[in-house]
Design a protein around this motif. Structure first.
Motif, PDB file in Angstrom:
ATOM      1  N   LEU A  14      -7.966 -64.574   7.197  1.00 52.20           N
ATOM      2  CA  LEU A  14      -8.064 -64.302   5.761  1.00 52.20           C
ATOM      3  C   LEU A  14      -6.721 -64.635   5.119  1.00 52.20           C
ATOM      4  O   LEU A  14      -5.689 -64.097   5.499  1.00 52.20           O
ATOM      5  N   SER A  15      -6.740 -65.547   4.154  1.00 53.55           N
ATOM      6  CA  SER A  15      -5.521 -65.961   3.478  1.00 53.55           C
ATOM      7  C   SER A  15      -5.785 -66.060   1.984  1.00 53.55           C
ATOM      8  O   SER A  15      -6.720 -66.758   1.561  1.00 53.55           O
ATOM      9  N   SER A  16      -4.991 -65.316   1.191  1.00 50.26           N
ATOM     10  CA  SER A  16      -5.164 -65.305  -0.277  1.00 50.26           C
ATOM     11  C   SER A  16      -6.586 -64.919  -0.668  1.00 50.26           C
ATOM     12  O   SER A  16      -7.184 -65.495  -1.577  1.00 50.26           O
ATOM     13  N   GLY A  17      -7.149 -63.962   0.069  1.00 46.98           N
ATOM     14  CA  GLY A  17      -8.465 -63.445  -0.268  1.00 46.98           C
ATOM     15  C   GLY A  17      -9.617 -64.363   0.051  1.00 46.98           C
ATOM     16  O   GLY A  17     -10.704 -64.244  -0.536  1.00 46.98           O
ATOM     17  N   SER A  18      -9.446 -65.278   1.017  1.00 43.02           N
ATOM     18  CA  SER A  18     -10.520 -66.208   1.369  1.00 43.02           C
ATOM     19  C   SER A  18     -10.442 -66.575   2.837  1.00 43.02           C
ATOM     20  O   SER A  18      -9.357 -66.784   3.381  1.00 43.02           O
ATOM     21  N   ALA A  19     -11.607 -66.650   3.482  1.00 43.48           N
ATOM     22  CA  ALA A  19     -11.679 -67.061   4.886  1.00 43.48           C
ATOM     23  C   ALA A  19     -12.988 -67.801   5.117  1.00 43.48           C
ATOM     24  O   ALA A  19     -14.065 -67.295   4.764  1.00 43.48           O
ATOM     25  N   ASP A  20     -12.919 -68.986   5.688  1.00 46.39           N
ATOM     26  CA  ASP A  20     -14.121 -69.738   6.035  1.00 46.39           C
ATOM     27  C   ASP A  20     -14.623 -69.294   7.399  1.00 46.39           C
ATOM     28  O   ASP A  20     -13.857 -69.212   8.362  1.00 46.39           O
ATOM     29  N   VAL A  21     -15.913 -69.013   7.470  1.00 47.52           N
ATOM     30  CA  VAL A  21     -16.537 -68.597   8.721  1.00 47.52           C
ATOM     31  C   VAL A  21     -17.516 -69.691   9.135  1.00 47.52           C
ATOM     32  O   VAL A  21     -18.490 -69.966   8.435  1.00 47.52           O
ATOM     33  N   THR A  22     -17.234 -70.333  10.264  1.00 48.31           N
ATOM     34  CA  THR A  22     -18.090 -71.408  10.756  1.00 48.31           C
ATOM     35  C   THR A  22     -18.887 -70.911  11.955  1.00 48.31           C
ATOM     36  O   THR A  22     -18.331 -70.300  12.865  1.00 48.31           O
TER      37      THR A  22
ATOM     38  N   ASN B  84     -22.682 -74.500  10.329  1.00 48.22           N
ATOM     39  CA  ASN B  84     -22.739 -73.912   8.995  1.00 48.22           C
ATOM     40  C   ASN B  84     -21.411 -73.237   8.677  1.00 48.22           C
ATOM     41  O   ASN B  84     -20.732 -72.735   9.579  1.00 48.22           O
ATOM     42  N   THR B  85     -21.057 -73.202   7.411  1.00 48.99           N
ATOM     43  CA  THR B  85     -19.822 -72.537   6.994  1.00 48.99           C
ATOM     44  C   THR B  85     -20.081 -71.711   5.739  1.00 48.99           C
ATOM     45  O   THR B  85     -20.684 -72.199   4.782  1.00 48.99           O
ATOM     46  N   VAL B  86     -19.651 -70.467   5.780  1.00 47.16           N
ATOM     47  CA  VAL B  86     -19.708 -69.600   4.601  1.00 47.16           C
ATOM     48  C   VAL B  86     -18.300 -69.062   4.362  1.00 47.16           C
ATOM     49  O   VAL B  86     -17.454 -69.057   5.258  1.00 47.16           O
ATOM     50  N   THR B  87     -18.047 -68.624   3.150  1.00 52.73           N
ATOM     51  CA  THR B  87     -16.720 -68.113   2.801  1.00 52.73           C
ATOM     52  C   THR B  87     -16.782 -66.607   2.563  1.00 52.73           C
ATOM     53  O   THR B  87     -17.630 -66.121   1.796  1.00 52.73           O
ATOM     54  N   TRP B  88     -15.907 -65.879   3.232  1.00 53.59           N
ATOM     55  CA  TRP B  88     -15.777 -64.433   3.029  1.00 53.59           C
ATOM     56  C   TRP B  88     -14.626 -64.209   2.059  1.00 53.59           C
ATOM     57  O   TRP B  88     -13.530 -64.734   2.243  1.00 53.59           O
ATOM     58  N   ASN B  89     -14.899 -63.407   1.015  1.00 54.69           N
ATOM     59  CA  ASN B  89     -13.875 -63.188  -0.013  1.00 54.69           C
ATOM     60  C   ASN B  89     -12.939 -62.013   0.293  1.00 54.69           C
ATOM     61  O   ASN B  89     -12.112 -61.647  -0.543  1.00 54.69           O
ATOM     62  N   GLY B  90     -13.092 -61.440   1.508  1.00 54.37           N
ATOM     63  CA  GLY B  90     -12.173 -60.381   1.916  1.00 54.37           C
ATOM     64  C   GLY B  90     -12.557 -58.985   1.456  1.00 54.37           C
ATOM     65  O   GLY B  90     -11.849 -58.019   1.757  1.00 54.37           O
ATOM     66  N   THR B  91     -13.658 -58.838   0.720  1.00 48.44           N
ATOM     67  CA  THR B  91     -14.068 -57.502   0.265  1.00 48.44           C
ATOM     68  C   THR B  91     -15.034 -56.869   1.254  1.00 48.44           C
ATOM     69  O   THR B  91     -15.770 -57.555   1.961  1.00 48.44           O
ATOM     70  N   TYR B  92     -15.013 -55.540   1.292  1.00 46.17           N
ATOM     71  CA  TYR B  92     -15.941 -54.797   2.136  1.00 46.17           C
ATOM     72  C   TYR B  92     -16.093 -53.389   1.549  1.00 46.17           C
ATOM     73  O   TYR B  92     -15.283 -52.945   0.722  1.00 46.17           O
ATOM     74  N   VAL B  93     -17.137 -52.702   1.999  1.00 40.97           N
ATOM     75  CA  VAL B  93     -17.406 -51.340   1.520  1.00 40.97           C
ATOM     76  C   VAL B  93     -17.036 -50.365   2.635  1.00 40.97           C
ATOM     77  O   VAL B  93     -17.541 -50.463   3.752  1.00 40.97           O
ATOM     78  N   ASP B  94     -16.146 -49.406   2.309  1.00 36.94           N
ATOM     79  CA  ASP B  94     -15.708 -48.456   3.328  1.00 36.94           C
ATOM     80  C   ASP B  94     -16.749 -47.365   3.533  1.00 36.94           C
ATOM     81  O   ASP B  94     -17.818 -47.358   2.900  1.00 36.94           O
ATOM     82  N   GLY B  95     -16.421 -46.429   4.428  1.00 36.98           N
ATOM     83  CA  GLY B  95     -17.366 -45.360   4.760  1.00 36.98           C
ATOM     84  C   GLY B  95     -17.721 -44.486   3.583  1.00 36.98           C
ATOM     85  O   GLY B  95     -18.788 -43.850   3.577  1.00 36.98           O
ATOM     86  N   GLY B  96     -16.868 -44.450   2.581  1.00 38.66           N
ATOM     87  CA  GLY B  96     -17.154 -43.628   1.416  1.00 38.66           C
ATOM     88  C   GLY B  96     -17.903 -44.372   0.326  1.00 38.66           C
ATOM     89  O   GLY B  96     -18.124 -43.825  -0.756  1.00 38.66           O
TER      90      GLY B  96
ATOM     91  N   ASN C  91      -5.830 -61.759  10.640  1.00 39.87           N
ATOM     92  CA  ASN C  91      -6.875 -62.255  11.531  1.00 39.87           C
ATOM     93  C   ASN C  91      -7.991 -61.233  11.703  1.00 39.87           C
ATOM     94  O   ASN C  91      -7.738 -60.031  11.842  1.00 39.87           O
ATOM     95  N   TYR C  92      -9.218 -61.728  11.720  1.00 42.81           N
ATOM     96  CA  TYR C  92     -10.413 -60.907  11.899  1.00 42.81           C
ATOM     97  C   TYR C  92     -11.354 -61.637  12.851  1.00 42.81           C
ATOM     98  O   TYR C  92     -11.147 -62.810  13.165  1.00 42.81           O
ATOM     99  N   THR C  93     -12.371 -60.920  13.318  1.00 41.53           N
ATOM    100  CA  THR C  93     -13.390 -61.533  14.164  1.00 41.53           C
ATOM    101  C   THR C  93     -14.758 -61.349  13.521  1.00 41.53           C
ATOM    102  O   THR C  93     -14.912 -60.569  12.575  1.00 41.53           O
ATOM    103  N   PHE C  94     -15.748 -62.067  14.056  1.00 39.24           N
ATOM    104  CA  PHE C  94     -17.089 -61.962  13.485  1.00 39.24           C
ATOM    105  C   PHE C  94     -18.149 -62.141  14.564  1.00 39.24           C
ATOM    106  O   PHE C  94     -17.884 -62.682  15.641  1.00 39.24           O
ATOM    107  N   THR C  95     -19.349 -61.681  14.259  1.00 37.87           N
ATOM    108  CA  THR C  95     -20.525 -61.930  15.099  1.00 37.87           C
ATOM    109  C   THR C  95     -21.649 -62.437  14.205  1.00 37.87           C
ATOM    110  O   THR C  95     -21.662 -62.190  12.999  1.00 37.87           O
ATOM    111  N   ILE C  96     -22.582 -63.145  14.811  1.00 37.89           N
ATOM    112  CA  ILE C  96     -23.711 -63.732  14.086  1.00 37.89           C
ATOM    113  C   ILE C  96     -25.015 -63.312  14.757  1.00 37.89           C
ATOM    114  O   ILE C  96     -25.151 -63.392  15.981  1.00 37.89           O
TER     115      ILE C  96
END
Length: 379
Positions: free
Chosen positions: A149-157, A191-203, A213-218
């Motif tokens: 994630l850099s500057s609020g953007s990350a490409d996920v392939t 395929n490639t999608v872009t994650w904007n770095g936002t997420y919803v916390d437990g609250g 750096n982050y990881t992902f699953t599909i």
């Protein structure tokens, strides 16, 4: 016209130099055994020799290409041999689960995780300085679940074995905590999608992830809800084209997504089912049903590996034929050059003797003209 001493000296020097060149040429021919040692000896013949040497250089490059391709294929065969063994182990575990024998799910979970990691390592095998199974993207790791994630953007392939109407993308932080799951769709292939770095916390509050750096699953499914094989393949569908003779190339499959996705996705699916079972979210019946689906997928993956091995065997046989042909052509051209270049040694010796005599006569004549006792004493 008055003949001066300087004119006689210059004229003598000219003929001495000319005769010395002829003697030197005769010495080179006699020593090397070649009639053509420089283009000026026979321009037309020298041009033929250069053309032949150009052909030899071309065949040497073909042989180098063949050797590289052979090394790649041998490395690929080693990879597939290991992959076959790993898939057989995974299939044995899956067969136990599909038969309803789930008493060792904890042990199976650990074993499957090890098998998944081992297959990932094979998928990221290098040959020389490049990755074997990244398509044309041989400089970067083909299979990686890491994103930056850099500057609020990350490409996920990611890679899909077929079209998927539902693709669930889950992002994890460095501690392995899921930040959120995002639903999209995808087509067969990369395929490639872009994650904007936002997420919803437990609250329930929307947060913005920090750069890093982050990881992902599909997890993917088609319109009927059936699972679609997916993987974290970052490469493309390109193959490797190698010239092995005039107008003849071979294509080596380097599409890691096509080769490994079915295997990785099947094991990942069974891991997910067992983890759900251990957490109480999946019943015995559901675990058995999903194990049967995975068993079918693994059998398909094993067949795919067999097809790849047959393809590599065919390519290897083709390389053997081409290598033999290139070797024979190289030998023929080398023999042709030898016939053109090589002269009669007896004739060369006679010519050398004649030029030595001529040189001696020239020096004696020059000595008389210049009124020297013996010119060879001065040169």
């Amino acid at each position: 016209m008055r003949i001066t001493n300087k004119m006689m000296i210059n004229n003598s020097k000219y003929w001495l130099a000319k005769q010395a060149d002829k003697l030197a040429d005769a010495e080179i021919v006699s020593a090397s055994g070649k009639q053509i040692n420089k283009p000026s000896d026979d321009p037309a013949t020298a041009a033929k020799i250069l053309e032949c040497r150009s052909d030899i250089a071309k065949y040497e490059q073909y042989q180098t290409n063949i050797d590289l391709a052979s090394t790649w294929i041998e490395a690929g065969e080693t990879v597939f041999d290991s992959l076959d063994s790993l898939l057989d182990q995974a299939l044995a575990i899956t067969s136990e689960e599909s038969a309803g024998r789930s008493d060792y799910t904890g042990t199976y979970l650990e074993a499957l995780n090890g098998l998944y990691d081992s297959i990932m390592a094979l998928a990221n095998t290098k040959c020389g300085s490049g990755y074997m199974y990244g398509g044309t993207e041989s400089d970067s790791t083909p299979f990686s679940d890491e994103i930056t994630l850099s500057s609020g953007s990350a490409d996920v392939t990611y890679y899909l074995a077929s079209d998927a109407s539902s693709v669930e993308l889950t992002i994890y932080d460095k501690s392995g905590i899921a930040l959120g799951t995002y639903t999209t769709s995808g087509t067969a292939g990369s395929n490639t999608v872009t994650w904007n770095g936002t997420y919803v916390d437990g609250g329930g509050t929307t947060q913005t992830a920090v750069d890093g750096n982050y990881t992902f699953t599909i997890v993917a499914a088609d319109t009927s809800g059936h699972a679609v094989a997916s993987s974290c393949y970052q490469g493309d569908s390109g193959s490797r084209s190698i010239y092995i003779s005039d107008g003849n190339t071979i294509e080596i499959n380097c599409d890691g997504g096509l080769i490994f996705t079915e295997s990785l996705s099947a094991i990942s699916e069974l891991l997910s089912a067992i983890e759900g079972y251990n957490a109480g979210a999946v019943t015995d019946t559901e675990l058995t049903a999903r194990a049967i689906e995975v068993e079918n997928a693994l059998n398909d993956a094993i067949k795919d590996v067999s097809r790849e091995r047959v393809a590599l065997a065919n390519l290897y046989a083709q390389l053997d034929v081409s290598a033999d042909r290139v070797d024979k052509l190289t030998t023929l051209i080398e023999e042709k050059i030898s016939k053109i270049e090589t002269g009669d040694t007896t004739e060369a010796a006679v010519e050398l003797n004649a030029q030595e005599t001529a040189y001696e006569v020239t020096t004696n004549v020059a000595a008389k003209i210049l009124k020297l006792p013996k010119l060879s004493d001065y040169i």
